[in-house]
Design a protein around this motif. Structure first.
Motif, PDB file in Angstrom:
ATOM      1  N   ARG A   1       1.155   4.050  -2.930  1.00 61.81           N
ATOM      2  CA  ARG A   1       0.969   5.589  -2.692  1.00 61.81           C
ATOM      3  C   ARG A   1       2.018   6.227  -3.222  1.00 61.81           C
ATOM      4  NH1 ARG A   1      -1.245   3.741   2.469  1.00 61.81           N
ATOM      5  NH2 ARG A   1       1.030   3.840   3.320  1.00 61.81           N
ATOM      6  N   GLU A   2       3.110   5.927  -3.145  1.00 58.36           N
ATOM      7  CA  GLU A   2       4.273   6.460  -3.709  1.00 58.36           C
ATOM      8  C   GLU A   2       4.246   6.395  -5.334  1.00 58.36           C
ATOM      9  OE1 GLU A   2       8.216   5.627  -2.570  1.00 58.36           O
ATOM     10  OE2 GLU A   2       7.503   5.174  -0.358  1.00 58.36           O
TER      11      GLU A   2
ATOM     12  N   GLU B   1       0.973  -1.150  -0.138  1.00 58.57           N
ATOM     13  CA  GLU B   1      -0.089  -0.145  -0.022  1.00 58.57           C
ATOM     14  C   GLU B   1       0.754   1.405  -0.108  1.00 58.57           C
ATOM     15  OE1 GLU B   1      -2.517  -0.489   3.344  1.00 58.57           O
ATOM     16  OE2 GLU B   1      -4.012  -1.859   2.340  1.00 58.57           O
ATOM     17  N   GLU B   2       1.936   1.388   0.727  1.00 57.01           N
ATOM     18  CA  GLU B   2       2.773   2.457   0.782  1.00 57.01           C
ATOM     19  C   GLU B   2       3.550   2.496  -0.525  1.00 57.01           C
ATOM     20  OE1 GLU B   2       5.039   5.677   1.648  1.00 57.01           O
ATOM     21  OE2 GLU B   2       3.371   4.815   2.930  1.00 57.01           O
TER      22      GLU B   2
ATOM     23  N   GLU C   1      -5.103   7.542  -9.303  1.00 59.31           N
ATOM     24  CA  GLU C   1      -5.705   6.558  -8.468  1.00 59.31           C
ATOM     25  C   GLU C   1      -6.466   5.659  -9.445  1.00 59.31           C
ATOM     26  OE1 GLU C   1      -5.420   5.971  -5.415  1.00 59.31           O
ATOM     27  OE2 GLU C   1      -5.049   7.916  -4.273  1.00 59.31           O
TER      28      GLU C   1
END
Length: 210
Positions: free
Chosen positions: A128-129, A124-125, A157
């Motif tokens: 996001r990046e 997930e991180e 997104e």
């Protein structure tokens, strides 16, 4: 540091890199739950000590391999993007390492990743990046007047939401596509759209019926 110590550390680093390369292929194919540590040692032709020098257990080894894989995707994507001046080519170049690496992963790998909380948080991180960089690339194309003035963050997104959808086997089965084929379709679908240029409607309008 003595030359002998430096050579010893270099050898250990190369050995660890080779182990991690081979572990990555095993985990991408089979996941990390099924192979035992003894099995991994036999297949990698290494000792348990060599594995425990890298991580203290099999779940931790999986996280090391996953971190290394995700870091490589981002690094290669940024390098490829910087090699292109055209905004569209830059976006496609940025996305390509993620597409090619994702196509190597089996459903077993994806299921075990999602079920393992630390791995899911790491992914997930990473996403996001990736969304943030893709947003910046889209905004650059909008500023240069080469893209439609859409919401850049939403577009980024949507791309990665669609990429997550492609990882679901029922979606691929219903579409009759392999993961590689689906990922090859995705950039064109999102960034070029469904309608042919002469049929495209202005922003906020629906195409006129013929």
């Amino acid at each position: 540091m003595s030359p002998n110590t430096r050579r010893s550390e270099d050898r250990q680093l190369r050995r660890h890199e080779k182990i991690l390369d081979d572990l990555e292929q095993i985990f991408l194919t089979e996941g990390f739950q099924t192979p035992t540590v003894d099995d991994l040692c036999a297949r990698l032709r290494c000792s348990k000590r060599s594995l425990y020098e890298i991580a203290r257990g099999k779940p931790e080894l999986f996280l090391v391999v996953l971190r290394r894989l995700l870091d490589r995707i981002r690094r290669r994507g940024m390098r490829a993007a910087l090699e292109n001046e055209d905004p569209q080519a830059r976006i496609l170049a940025y996305l390509q390492p993620g597409i090619s690496e994702s196509s190597r992963a089996t459903q077993q790998f994806n299921e075990e990743l999602r079920a393992f909380e630390p791995a899911r948080r790491m992914l997930e991180e990473h996403q996001r990046e990736r969304v943030a960089v893709l947003r910046d690339l889209i905004e650059d194309g909008i500023r240069k007047g080469l893209f439609q003035p859409l919401h850049a963050h939403l577009a980024a997104e949507v791309y990665f939401a669609a990429a997550r959808l492609i990882n679901q086997p029922e979606v691929l089965a219903s579409a009759g596509l392999t993961m590689s084929e689906a990922f090859a379709e995705l950039p064109a679908l999102l960034f070029q759209g469904l309608f042919k240029r002469e049929n495209a409607a202005p922003r906020g309008e629906t195409p006129k019926k013929r």
